[in-house]
Each structure stands twice: as structure tokens, then as C-alpha cells.
Write a protein that holds these residues in place. Structure first.
Motif, mmCIF file in Angstrom:
data_model
loop_
_atom_site.group_PDB
_atom_site.id
_atom_site.type_symbol
_atom_site.label_atom_id
_atom_site.label_comp_id
_atom_site.label_asym_id
_atom_site.label_seq_id
_atom_site.Cartn_x
_atom_site.Cartn_y
_atom_site.Cartn_z
ATOM 1 N N SER A 27 -89.775 -22.744 -86.676
ATOM 2 C CA SER A 27 -88.243 -24.129 -85.602
ATOM 3 C C SER A 27 -89.198 -23.803 -84.348
ATOM 4 O O SER A 27 -89.059 -22.199 -84.113
ATOM 5 N N SER A 28 -88.002 -24.402 -82.921
ATOM 6 C CA SER A 28 -87.974 -24.516 -81.884
ATOM 7 C C SER A 28 -86.597 -24.317 -82.059
ATOM 8 O O SER A 28 -86.272 -22.677 -82.764
ATOM 9 N N THR A 29 -86.488 -23.014 -80.242
ATOM 10 C CA THR A 29 -85.321 -22.335 -80.535
ATOM 11 C C THR A 29 -84.254 -22.831 -80.098
ATOM 12 O O THR A 29 -83.385 -23.921 -80.720
ATOM 13 N N ALA A 58 -87.806 -30.010 -84.015
ATOM 14 C CA ALA A 58 -86.958 -29.132 -85.198
ATOM 15 C C ALA A 58 -88.108 -28.471 -85.116
ATOM 16 O O ALA A 58 -87.966 -26.779 -85.158
ATOM 17 N N PHE A 59 -89.082 -28.438 -86.066
ATOM 18 C CA PHE A 59 -90.039 -27.410 -86.192
ATOM 19 C C PHE A 59 -91.208 -28.279 -86.052
ATOM 20 O O PHE A 59 -92.264 -28.675 -85.730
ATOM 21 N N VAL A 71 -88.980 -21.575 -92.571
ATOM 22 C CA VAL A 71 -87.639 -22.813 -92.044
ATOM 23 C C VAL A 71 -86.726 -21.375 -90.672
ATOM 24 O O VAL A 71 -87.093 -21.726 -89.685
ATOM 25 N N ASP A 72 -87.081 -20.098 -90.704
ATOM 26 C CA ASP A 72 -86.704 -19.297 -90.279
ATOM 27 C C ASP A 72 -87.147 -17.952 -89.897
ATOM 28 O O ASP A 72 -86.974 -16.941 -89.522
ATOM 29 N N PHE A 117 -83.679 -28.970 -91.864
ATOM 30 C CA PHE A 117 -84.312 -28.918 -92.907
ATOM 31 C C PHE A 117 -84.260 -29.446 -93.584
ATOM 32 O O PHE A 117 -84.688 -30.439 -94.136
ATOM 33 N N LEU A 118 -82.466 -29.296 -94.196
ATOM 34 C CA LEU A 118 -82.014 -30.455 -94.873
ATOM 35 C C LEU A 118 -81.793 -31.851 -93.798
ATOM 36 O O LEU A 118 -82.233 -32.703 -95.216
ATOM 37 N N LEU A 119 -81.799 -31.967 -92.901
ATOM 38 C CA LEU A 119 -81.757 -33.436 -92.388
ATOM 39 C C LEU A 119 -83.008 -34.272 -92.693
ATOM 40 O O LEU A 119 -83.690 -35.160 -92.528
ATOM 41 N N VAL A 120 -84.478 -33.176 -92.830
ATOM 42 C CA VAL A 120 -85.433 -33.556 -92.052
ATOM 43 C C VAL A 120 -85.963 -34.011 -94.117
ATOM 44 O O VAL A 120 -86.137 -35.207 -93.719
ATOM 45 N N ALA A 121 -84.788 -33.399 -94.617
ATOM 46 C CA ALA A 121 -85.171 -34.040 -96.271
ATOM 47 C C ALA A 121 -84.775 -34.791 -96.352
ATOM 48 O O ALA A 121 -85.302 -35.823 -97.025
ATOM 49 N N VAL A 122 -83.125 -35.104 -95.736
ATOM 50 C CA VAL A 122 -82.390 -36.339 -96.499
ATOM 51 C C VAL A 122 -83.687 -37.518 -95.406
ATOM 52 O O VAL A 122 -83.555 -38.723 -95.823
#
Length: 349
Positions: free
Chosen positions: A296-298, A71-72, A286-287, A8-13
Motif C-alpha cells: 500500500s501507499s502511505t 493505493a497499492f 494489503v498492509d 482493497f474493497l474499492l478496487v474489488a468493487v
């Protein structure tokens, strides 16, 4: 920190990087017919400021979309189906702008260039407005039902909060682009850009402040006051520096504002990725905490993706940073070659 939170943080970045970099591209595209309305040479100077970097800046969006998809996948599927028309407008705008930029110099004809300039303008104005509409609606929440489908039409997205969000990104990208032009050009073009900065600063600051406070009071958390205050500080720095001709500091200020405003949106959104206004239990998170639906994915998928990101992202950042360093010099009207002279030179060769 779980892998879901990390991604989630990486998508935000990635979206923060996209808006900070592509934001001034949008601004330049919107300002191109204004600054260069009476001069083809001025228009070419304006366009050349983003010529070496605009397509690289778009890679941030492709990466953000790919990261969201991998990821999501539930977030990606629900969002792109419910926001189909809005995102289609953005996509059409980006395609139109890309074609116009690439093809503008292919034919030495005034009418051809005018049509390309229209394409660049529309491809900048539409996404600059639509991104704000989309993200404001994500933060506000949508009518997401138990089947993870968004109910309603495009007009449901045109609520007062979302419209203010669209106006915020539009004005902020315009100001960001004008400051970028004052940083990257000299003489007449720089003077024109600085006049636009002075004209845009007050309305942009007012709209950003109203939207930020509305967002914080309605959806924010205690710590999200920090990005809101940083956005305000960035605007103050930009305005103060612009009045003194400190273009570098002014651009840093608008960049901080764009980064902080985007961080505010993702901060107030977390741990949701797509809130439901029908029932909180239908919200995508997210979870899957508190009985909501996990988007999210696995764990295995996120683990593999994390290793790829850790290895590849630094190389991408280094390459893009090198690109900006190579093309760091200011542009002037005297550096723009005469297209007729170039054609005659090619004919002689």
C-alpha cells in the motif's frame, strides 16, 4: 477497517462493476458475427445495443487501474511487469475493438465493415479469455521473489487452473452478452439470442461450478462459500427465467453470477494482493501483516484519495445510471436506417 482494507474493497468493487458491465459488451462483440452472419442489418442491431454504453463501461477499468496504482503501487508494479504480455494482449484487444466500433460506420463499404467486424470480434474474444487467465493466476499465486519481481514466462501462466479460469470468463461473458441481447432486442434478433442462451447455459453452468468449487476448496475461507452459492443461484435464476422469456430476470441472474464470481476471487485472495509461491514472506499483502510485504501507499495518500472517492464516485454512478435509463428501449431491425439512403440524403443536403 483500515484505509488499506477500504481501498482493497474499492478496487474489488471497481473490477466487479467492470466485469458486470463490460462483460456483456464482450459477449455482444463475440456474438455479433454469429447472430448477424448473413445480415448487415442484424449486425448493426447487435452493435447498437452497446453503442451508447460500451465506452462508459470501460471507464470502470481505467478507474480500477488508477486506484490500484495509487493505493497499492507495489501490487501494480509487480503485477504489470510479471503479467506484461498477457496485459498487453488485453490492451491491444481493447484498442482494436474501440477503433473498429468507432470507425465501422465511417465508410460505406462491405469489405471495410468486415474488417471492422473482425476487430470487434478479436477485441472481445481475447480480453474475455485473458481476464480469467490473469485473475486465476493472481489467486493461485506466482513466482514472486524477494525483489518483488515475478520469475517465469508467459507459458507459466498457462496452468490448468488458469486455463479453466479463462474458459469460465469466456463462457460467462458469452452467456451474459446473449441474455443482454435478448433483453435489448426484439423479433428475429431476440429469437437468435434466446437460442444461443439455451445452447450456452448448460456448458457455462458446468464450467462455472467446477472452477468455483476448485477455487473454494483450494484457496477459500469459510465465508467465501456465500459468493459461490450466490453465483450458482444467479445461474439457476437466469436459466429458469430465460426459458420463460423473462429477459429482465435472466439478465439479473447472469449479472449476479458475474458479480458473485468476481467477489469470490477477491474474497479468497484477501489479505494478499499477490501471493508468492516461492516463499509466503515474499507475498504482497494489503498492509504487510504476518511478516509479508505491504503493497500500500502511505496513510496520507490513502486519506486524500478516500476523500476524492467519497465525493466523486456518487456522481459517476448517477451519470452512468442515467445513461442506461435513457437508452433502455428494445431495438428492432426496422429501426436501422438504410446507409445508402442516408448517403443520398446527405448528398442532397
Amino acid at each position: 477497517m483500515t484505509l488499506q482494507v477500504f481501498w482493497f474493497l474499492l478496487v474489488a468493487v471497481l473490477f466487479i462493476g467492470y466485469f458486470a458491465l463490460e462483460g456483456f459488451d464482450y459477449g455482444v462483440g463475440m456474438l455479433m458475427p454469429i447472430i448477424g452472419r448473413k445480415s448487415e442489418v442484424k449486425r448493426r442491431v447487435v452493435l447498437n445495443t452497446i453503442g451508447p454504453v460500451w465506452d462508459g463501461n470501460e471507464v470502470w477499468l481505467l478507474t480500477a487501474g488508477g486506484a490500484m496504482f495509487a493505493a497499492f503501487p507495489e501490487w501494480y508494479a509487480s503485477l504489470f511487469s510479471g503479467f506484461y504480455l498477457a496485459l498487453l494482449l488485453i490492451l491491444v484487444g481493447l484498442i482494436t475493438r474501440a477503433c473498429a466500433i468507432e470507425w465501422r460506420s465511417k465508410i460505406n463499404d462491405d469489405r471495410w465493415r468486415r474488417w471492422c467486424d473482425i476487430g470487434i470480434g478479436l477485441g472481445s474474444w481475447i480480453p474475455a479469455l485473458a481476464w480469467g487467465l490473469a485473475f486465476a493466476n493472481i489467486v493461485r499465486g506466482v513466482r514472486l521473489n524477494e525483489k518483488r519481481q515475478i520469475e517465469g514466462t508467459l507459458f507459466d501462466l498457462l496452468n490448468p487452473y488458469a486455463l479453466l479460469g479463462g474458459l469460465t470468463t469466456l463462457l460467462l461473458f458469452l452467456l451474459h452478452g446473449a441474455v443482454f441481447l435478448s433483453l435489448k432486442t426484439a423479433n428475429e434478433v431476440r429469437d437468435d439470442a434466446q437460442r444461443i442462451v439455451r445452447a450456452l447455459f448448460v456448458p457455462t453452468a458446468a464450467v462455472v461450478a467446477v472452477f468455483g468449487i476448485w477455487t473454494q476448496l483450494s484457496y477459500g475461507k469459510g465465508w467465501t462459500w456465500i459468493p459461490l452459492l450466490l453465483a450458482v443461484v444467479g445461474l439457476v435464476v437466469a436459466g429458469f427465467a430465460a426459458t420463460r422469456g423473462r429477459d429482465g430476470w435472466a439478465f439479473t441472474g447472469t449479472a449476479v453470477t458475474v458479480v458473485s464470481a468476481t467477489a469470490l476471487l477477491f474474497g479468497v485472495l484477501f489479505p494478499n494482493v499477490l501471493p508468492s509461491t516461492i516463499d509466503a514472506a515474499y507475498s504482497l499483502t494489503v498492509d504487510g501483516r504476518d511478516g509479508t510485504v505491504s503493497a500500500s501507499s502511505t496513510h496520507y495518500t490513502l486519506t486524500v484519495m478516500s476523500w476524492v472517492a467519497v465525493i466523486m464516485v456518487p456522481f459517476v454512478l448517477l451519470y452512468q445510471g442515467w445513461t442506461y435509463w435513457v437508452f433502455r428501449q428494445r431495438l428492432t431491425m426496422e429501426q436501422i436506417p438504410d446507409p445508402i439512403g442516408l448517403l443520398m440524403e446527405k448528398a442532397r443536403d
